[in-house]
Design a protein around this motif. Structure first.
Motif, PDB file in Angstrom:
ATOM      1  N   THR A  87       1.362 -41.448  12.820  1.00 26.83           N
ATOM      2  CA  THR A  87      -0.246 -40.950  12.971  1.00 26.83           C
ATOM      3  C   THR A  87       0.178 -40.482  14.794  1.00 26.83           C
ATOM      4  O   THR A  87       0.212 -39.268  15.365  1.00 26.83           O
ATOM      5  CB  THR A  87      -0.506 -42.262  13.930  1.00 26.83           C
ATOM      6  OG1 THR A  87       0.806 -43.221  14.555  1.00 26.83           O
ATOM      7  CG2 THR A  87      -0.938 -43.060  12.804  1.00 26.83           C
ATOM      8  N   ALA A 102       3.750 -38.126  17.444  1.00 26.69           N
ATOM      9  CA  ALA A 102       4.943 -36.846  17.261  1.00 26.69           C
ATOM     10  C   ALA A 102       5.811 -37.748  16.995  1.00 26.69           C
ATOM     11  O   ALA A 102       6.658 -37.412  16.874  1.00 26.69           O
ATOM     12  CB  ALA A 102       4.763 -36.364  18.698  1.00 26.69           C
ATOM     13  N   ALA A 151       0.177 -40.048   4.609  1.00 27.85           N
ATOM     14  CA  ALA A 151       0.633 -40.265   5.953  1.00 27.85           C
ATOM     15  C   ALA A 151       2.066 -41.344   6.213  1.00 27.85           C
ATOM     16  O   ALA A 151       2.326 -42.164   6.805  1.00 27.85           O
ATOM     17  CB  ALA A 151       0.392 -39.805   7.284  1.00 27.85           C
ATOM     18  N   ARG A 188       3.180 -31.961   7.307  1.00 26.12           N
ATOM     19  CA  ARG A 188       4.572 -31.672   8.769  1.00 26.12           C
ATOM     20  C   ARG A 188       5.824 -31.561   7.862  1.00 26.12           C
ATOM     21  O   ARG A 188       5.754 -32.801   7.263  1.00 26.12           O
ATOM     22  CB  ARG A 188       4.321 -32.373  10.395  1.00 26.12           C
ATOM     23  CG  ARG A 188       3.512 -32.277  10.872  1.00 26.12           C
ATOM     24  CD  ARG A 188       3.271 -30.050  11.496  1.00 26.12           C
ATOM     25  NE  ARG A 188       4.875 -30.713  12.771  1.00 26.12           N
ATOM     26  CZ  ARG A 188       4.652 -31.180  14.147  1.00 26.12           C
ATOM     27  NH1 ARG A 188       3.172 -31.358  14.433  1.00 26.12           N
ATOM     28  NH2 ARG A 188       5.817 -31.407  14.604  1.00 26.12           N
ATOM     29  N   LYS A 196      -0.678 -33.312  10.099  1.00 25.16           N
ATOM     30  CA  LYS A 196       0.406 -34.601   9.791  1.00 25.16           C
ATOM     31  C   LYS A 196       1.243 -34.268   8.719  1.00 25.16           C
ATOM     32  O   LYS A 196       2.369 -34.659   7.957  1.00 25.16           O
ATOM     33  CB  LYS A 196       0.205 -35.356  10.716  1.00 25.16           C
ATOM     34  CG  LYS A 196      -0.767 -36.973   9.661  1.00 25.16           C
ATOM     35  CD  LYS A 196      -1.266 -37.924  10.542  1.00 25.16           C
ATOM     36  CE  LYS A 196      -2.180 -38.879   9.844  1.00 25.16           C
ATOM     37  NZ  LYS A 196      -2.631 -40.591  10.668  1.00 25.16           N
ATOM     38  N   LEU A 227       7.074 -38.975  13.653  1.00 27.19           N
ATOM     39  CA  LEU A 227       7.374 -37.865  13.272  1.00 27.19           C
ATOM     40  C   LEU A 227       9.002 -37.654  13.751  1.00 27.19           C
ATOM     41  O   LEU A 227       9.625 -37.253  12.413  1.00 27.19           O
ATOM     42  CB  LEU A 227       6.533 -35.996  13.255  1.00 27.19           C
ATOM     43  CG  LEU A 227       5.726 -35.535  13.043  1.00 27.19           C
ATOM     44  CD1 LEU A 227       4.921 -34.062  13.668  1.00 27.19           C
ATOM     45  CD2 LEU A 227       5.770 -35.695  10.905  1.00 27.19           C
ATOM     46  N   VAL A 266       0.146 -35.730  15.611  1.00 27.20           N
ATOM     47  CA  VAL A 266       0.901 -35.687  16.187  1.00 27.20           C
ATOM     48  C   VAL A 266       1.174 -33.835  17.365  1.00 27.20           C
ATOM     49  O   VAL A 266       2.427 -34.224  16.855  1.00 27.20           O
ATOM     50  CB  VAL A 266       1.904 -35.116  15.319  1.00 27.20           C
ATOM     51  CG1 VAL A 266       1.154 -36.863  13.863  1.00 27.20           C
ATOM     52  CG2 VAL A 266       0.958 -34.262  13.834  1.00 27.20           C
TER      53      VAL A 266
END
Length: 418
Positions: A229, A231, A119, A32, A29, A234, A23
């Motif tokens: 998994t 960017a 995640a 984050r 991740k 996110l 990510v």
């Protein structure tokens, strides 16, 4: 069957030991932040939303204790009470799950164990309920959703090119999710058997259970129980968690600030210098009001600069005898507390020491560890370097030493919240 249980309880293992850096950002991740909280924080809270889950056991990387502590700080005390002390994971997902199982077996083993990806923060109570029931009814169960795309089995004939060998019927395929649910004893036995045969590459517990000839069923998953998994995931997660049920305004937004600092001290008689909170033997000391730690002084100023709150002399004036000979770790700790008092997060600390002597190479890791401990950040968030000035200036003439530092922090965006 080892570690069998008659108590009917349910425990959840949260697999959070992966590096997960696809990510971007250099932070795994699961740590984050989305809408102000770490992905792992939201996953733990989601699992705790089902009252039948008595114990939640996180499995984390060896160097992630500080990241994990920050996740706990954002949880309600009633949730924290159900989260067990984390255990250290292994090199593969399978090894991490086994570490969690062995930790549970050393206490009062549950009847049912759920294994869930850190995640996947979108898990809902109804999915957890289905997982628990399916595990109890069948001994092994994994959630799955229908595959909507046509799937091809291929044989690679050159890099990036594969020849189609089969097109499986979609109605017989399921995309598998977590939490996966198992009777505790048989799953632990299967993990031990695989480890005994040096098999460590199973990517989920359903596959390992199948290998061990345990019955595994697929129950209805949740299309919204997606895994972070990339960017883009996110970004979507941040949007999703930033709105309440009515689509209300976003939660706290953050702005990144960079502060810099510089400090210098002249040499004087002595047998050591302080650098980064570590006492380093030297043929001279430094002339200073406090302990003269140029690294911590520069870093303190960098943090104060990032929050626009004066400098080290403002908070610890050299005219005050209280600070004569003081240890500089308290200066840095104070600056860190000021950042956190504003709702901020320290992302990275970077220091460069300028000196002909002493050499800090062999002390580098000890200094990094000491700064990380003072600042309450992961070791990976601390960098220290050293250089000479090619015999130029007062540093080059070995008359003193200096340090420059940069600190990156995130602060609540007051304008966005206005």
């Amino acid at each position: 069957m080892s570690a069998a249980s008659e108590n009917g309880s349910v425990a959840a293992i949260v697999v959070a030991a992966g590096r997960g850096i696809r990510v971007g950002g250099g932070v795994p991740k699961q740590y984050r932040r989305v809408a102000g909280q770490a992905v792992l924080t939201r996953t733990l809270a989601a699992l705790a939303s089902h009252t039948d889950v008595a114990t939640i056991l996180p499995v984390i990387a060896a160097d992630a204790a500080d990241f994990f502590r920050e996740c706990l700080e954002d949880l309600d005390p009633s949730i924290r009470a159900r989260i067990a002390e984390p255990v250290e994971g292994g090199a593969t997902r399978q090894m991490s799950v086994r570490a969690g199982l062995e930790a549970l077996a050393s206490g009062t083993a549950p009847e049912i164990v759920l294994v869930h990806d850190a995640a996947r923060p979108f898990i809902r109570p109804d999915l957890i309920a289905r997982a628990i029931k399916a595990g109890r009814d069948h001994g092994g169960a994994v959630p799955g959703v229908a595959v909507t795309d046509t799937v091809k089995r291929v044989e690679e004939i050159e890099p990036g090119i594969g020849r189609v060998t089969e097109t499986p019927a979609r109605d017989a395929l399921r995309a598998v999710q977590t939490p996966q649910s198992f009777a505790f004893g048989p799953l632990l036995d299967a993990h031990r058997a695989a480890a005994a045969q040096d098999l460590h590459a199973f990517t989920d517990d359903g596959a390992l259970a199948e290998w061990a000839s345990l019955p595994v069923v697929v129950f209805a998953g949740d299309i919204d129980n997606r895994k972070i998994t990339q960017a883009s995931d996110l970004i979507e997660a941040d949007r999703a968690f930033s709105s309440d049920a009515a689509g209300a305004r976003a939660m706290t937004q953050y702005v990144t600030r960079l502060g810099t600092g510089f400090d210098v001290h002249a040499f004087t008689e002595g047998d050591h210098v302080w650098l980064g909170g570590i006492r380093i033997p030297a043929d001279r000391g430094v002339l200073a009001h406090s302990d003269g730690d140029v690294a911590l002084h520069a870093l303190t100023d960098a943090l104060l600069g990032a929050i626009a709150d004066g400098d080290i002399g403002t908070h610890f004036p050299p005219s005050d005898e209280k600070w004569r000979g003081a240890s500089s770790d308290q200066f840095l700790a104070h600056a860190c507390e000021l950042v956190r008092a504003r709702g901020g997060r320290i992302d990275h600390l970077d220091i460069t020491v300028l000196a002909e002597a002493p050499r800090i190479g062999k002390h580098r890791e000890e200094i990094r560890a000491r700064i990380a401990a003072i600042a309450g950040v992961p070791l990976s968030a601390v960098s220290i370097k050293a250089t000479t000035t090619e015999k130029l200036g007062f540093v080059g003439r070995a008359e003193g030493l200096a340090a420059q530092a940069a600190a990156t922090v995130r602060l609540p965006d007051e304008e966005a919240g206005a």
